[in-house]
Design a protein around this motif. Structure first.
Motif, PDB file in Angstrom:
ATOM      1  N   LEU A 133       3.917  -1.472 -27.560  1.00 49.22           N
ATOM      2  CA  LEU A 133       4.082  -0.486 -27.175  1.00 49.22           C
ATOM      3  C   LEU A 133       3.535   0.831 -27.725  1.00 49.22           C
ATOM      4  CD1 LEU A 133       7.947  -1.466 -26.668  1.00 49.22           C
ATOM      5  CD2 LEU A 133       6.257  -0.812 -24.861  1.00 49.22           C
ATOM      6  N   ILE A 134       3.371   0.620 -29.188  1.00 50.37           N
ATOM      7  CA  ILE A 134       2.946   1.913 -30.064  1.00 50.37           C
ATOM      8  C   ILE A 134       1.431   2.118 -29.554  1.00 50.37           C
ATOM      9  CG2 ILE A 134       2.012   2.331 -32.118  1.00 50.37           C
ATOM     10  CD1 ILE A 134       4.482   1.319 -33.532  1.00 50.37           C
ATOM     11  N   PHE A 135       0.541   0.869 -29.553  1.00 51.64           N
ATOM     12  CA  PHE A 135      -0.606   1.121 -29.113  1.00 51.64           C
ATOM     13  C   PHE A 135      -0.925   1.388 -27.592  1.00 51.64           C
ATOM     14  CE2 PHE A 135      -1.385  -1.267 -33.319  1.00 51.64           C
ATOM     15  CZ  PHE A 135      -2.027  -0.216 -33.855  1.00 51.64           C
ATOM     16  N   GLY A 136       0.086   0.896 -26.769  1.00 49.96           N
ATOM     17  CA  GLY A 136      -0.073   0.963 -25.234  1.00 49.96           C
ATOM     18  C   GLY A 136       0.333   2.378 -24.868  1.00 49.96           C
ATOM     19  N   HIS A 137       0.755   3.082 -25.641  1.00 46.90           N
ATOM     20  CA  HIS A 137       1.583   4.609 -25.168  1.00 46.90           C
ATOM     21  C   HIS A 137       0.961   5.602 -26.333  1.00 46.90           C
ATOM     22  CE1 HIS A 137       4.031   1.538 -23.332  1.00 46.90           C
ATOM     23  NE2 HIS A 137       3.914   2.441 -22.418  1.00 46.90           N
ATOM     24  N   THR A 138      -0.361   5.941 -26.451  1.00 45.63           N
ATOM     25  CA  THR A 138      -0.645   6.723 -27.460  1.00 45.63           C
ATOM     26  C   THR A 138      -1.418   8.130 -26.627  1.00 45.63           C
ATOM     27  OG1 THR A 138      -2.877   6.311 -27.502  1.00 45.63           O
ATOM     28  CG2 THR A 138      -1.400   4.894 -28.882  1.00 45.63           C
ATOM     29  N   ASP A 139      -1.519   9.169 -27.562  1.00 45.13           N
ATOM     30  CA  ASP A 139      -1.953  10.481 -26.685  1.00 45.13           C
ATOM     31  C   ASP A 139      -3.275  10.106 -26.515  1.00 45.13           C
ATOM     32  OD1 ASP A 139       0.409  11.976 -26.813  1.00 45.13           O
ATOM     33  OD2 ASP A 139      -0.131  12.528 -28.887  1.00 45.13           O
ATOM     34  N   TYR A 140      -4.084   8.956 -27.072  1.00 48.63           N
ATOM     35  CA  TYR A 140      -5.171   8.465 -26.724  1.00 48.63           C
ATOM     36  C   TYR A 140      -5.778   7.668 -25.724  1.00 48.63           C
ATOM     37  CZ  TYR A 140      -5.524  11.208 -31.253  1.00 48.63           C
ATOM     38  OH  TYR A 140      -5.332  12.076 -32.057  1.00 48.63           O
ATOM     39  N   GLY A 141      -4.616   7.240 -24.877  1.00 49.32           N
ATOM     40  CA  GLY A 141      -4.560   6.336 -23.975  1.00 49.32           C
ATOM     41  C   GLY A 141      -4.114   5.091 -24.401  1.00 49.32           C
ATOM     42  N   ASP A 142      -4.398   3.876 -23.538  1.00 47.60           N
ATOM     43  CA  ASP A 142      -3.661   2.266 -23.926  1.00 47.60           C
ATOM     44  C   ASP A 142      -4.838   1.688 -24.815  1.00 47.60           C
ATOM     45  OD1 ASP A 142      -3.102  -0.063 -23.978  1.00 47.60           O
ATOM     46  OD2 ASP A 142      -3.093  -0.507 -21.982  1.00 47.60           O
ATOM     47  N   LEU A 143      -4.546   1.464 -26.155  1.00 43.60           N
ATOM     48  CA  LEU A 143      -5.592   1.046 -27.115  1.00 43.60           C
ATOM     49  C   LEU A 143      -5.401  -0.525 -26.999  1.00 43.60           C
ATOM     50  CD1 LEU A 143      -5.224   3.628 -29.819  1.00 43.60           C
ATOM     51  CD2 LEU A 143      -6.679   3.508 -28.110  1.00 43.60           C
ATOM     52  N   THR A 144      -4.404  -1.082 -26.210  1.00 46.56           N
ATOM     53  CA  THR A 144      -4.169  -2.495 -26.539  1.00 46.56           C
ATOM     54  C   THR A 144      -5.234  -3.379 -26.131  1.00 46.56           C
ATOM     55  OG1 THR A 144      -3.106  -2.715 -24.353  1.00 46.56           O
ATOM     56  CG2 THR A 144      -1.775  -2.251 -26.108  1.00 46.56           C
ATOM     57  N   PRO A 145      -6.354  -3.175 -25.191  1.00 54.80           N
ATOM     58  CA  PRO A 145      -7.474  -3.852 -24.749  1.00 54.80           C
ATOM     59  C   PRO A 145      -8.463  -3.964 -25.794  1.00 54.80           C
ATOM     60  CG  PRO A 145      -6.928  -2.296 -22.928  1.00 54.80           C
ATOM     61  CD  PRO A 145      -6.230  -1.975 -24.188  1.00 54.80           C
ATOM     62  N   LEU A 146      -8.472  -3.149 -26.907  1.00 52.18           N
ATOM     63  CA  LEU A 146      -9.130  -3.312 -28.027  1.00 52.18           C
ATOM     64  C   LEU A 146      -8.915  -4.581 -28.802  1.00 52.18           C
ATOM     65  CD1 LEU A 146      -9.641   0.285 -28.913  1.00 52.18           C
ATOM     66  CD2 LEU A 146     -11.177  -1.000 -27.639  1.00 52.18           C
ATOM     67  N   PHE A 147      -7.643  -5.150 -28.688  1.00 47.03           N
ATOM     68  CA  PHE A 147      -7.027  -6.149 -29.702  1.00 47.03           C
ATOM     69  C   PHE A 147      -7.068  -7.547 -29.075  1.00 47.03           C
ATOM     70  CE2 PHE A 147      -4.991  -2.308 -31.090  1.00 47.03           C
ATOM     71  CZ  PHE A 147      -5.359  -2.112 -32.675  1.00 47.03           C
ATOM     72  N   SER A 148      -7.583  -8.528 -30.130  1.00 44.16           N
ATOM     73  CA  SER A 148      -7.654  -9.951 -29.604  1.00 44.16           C
ATOM     74  C   SER A 148      -6.368 -10.680 -29.765  1.00 44.16           C
ATOM     75  CB  SER A 148      -8.704 -10.496 -30.354  1.00 44.16           C
ATOM     76  OG  SER A 148     -10.013 -10.150 -29.902  1.00 44.16           O
TER      77      SER A 148
END
Length: 224
Positions: A133-148
């Motif tokens: 949730l933290i990485f998926g809802h940032t002011d910089y967009g959804d960062l979750t695709p970066l994580f394995s």
């Protein structure tokens, strides 16, 4: 050669103040109503059962809420609490009441490391759902695709060497090729004991420097 980075969240990718001054109060304020509204949910009931096991007694709904609210105040790293907090935060993120905080350099370097071919993982005491949730809802967009992958307290405590050995087993890498990032020296000690490379983030005066580990003021100082 570093092939993967495992990162903490609080004080590393995100502000400790965001967790303690925004997320924790939000969960505490909505906990009691959430438990009442979800009383018939099987997962919620299993989590309340887990709370009862920890305190070794049966609890009414209000008593369970009392215990959980006290655990929030004490910042207990207990799986049923962390899971329930994640469920409450999910509602907050989806409604727009919450926005995931990350430092400005976090998305830049996560994307850079990902582009370099490094595998990125999260290990935090917050539940896996809360991490996403933290990485998926940032002011910089959804960062979750970066994580394995993501790890939480279900794999073990963050100050326990066995936890890091299990992470290595699950990601299939040797310790010398994995870098662990955290602001907490005791976590870094445990990771190093498991064979991982380590770097301590000293982003503010809340971090207690541990001279035994490489240190960086932000991700630009992390040697990869």
């Amino acid at each position: 050669m570093i092939k993967a980075i495992v990162t903490d969240i609080e004080g590393t990718t995100s502000s400790i103040d965001f967790v303690h001054q925004t997320l924790f109060p939000y969960a505490k304020a909505h906990l009691r109503s959430f438990l009442r509204e979800q009383a018939g949910d099987e997962q919620v009931q299993r989590l309340i059962d887990d709370v009862e096991q920890i305190v070794s007694r049966d609890l009414s709904l209000n008593e369970a809420a009392d215990v959980l609210e006290q655990w929030i105040v004490e910042d207990k790293k207990l799986t049923p609490l962390k899971t329930l907090q994640g469920m409450i935060w999910k509602i907050g993120y989806e409604s727009g009441a919450l926005k995931g905080h990350v430092y400005a350099d976090t998305p830049e370097y996560l994307r850079q490391w990902h582009a370099q071919g490094l595998k990125l993982y999260v290990y935090s005491s917050g539940s896996v759902e809360a991490q996403k949730l933290i990485f998926g809802h940032t002011d910089y967009g959804d960062l979750t695709p970066l994580f394995s992958g993501y790890f939480d307290t279900r794999i073990g405590g963050k100050r326990e060497t066995a936890s890091y050995r299990e992470i290595l087993r699950q990601i299939g890498l040797q310790g010398e090729s994995v870098l662990f990032l955290s602001d907490v020296g005791e976590e870094l000690d445990a990771a190093r004991a498991a064979g991982l490379q380590t770097c301590q983030l000293i982003r503010d005066d809340k971090a207690k420097p541990f001279a035994a580990h490489a240190q960086a003021g932000d991700f630009s100082g992390v040697g990869v």
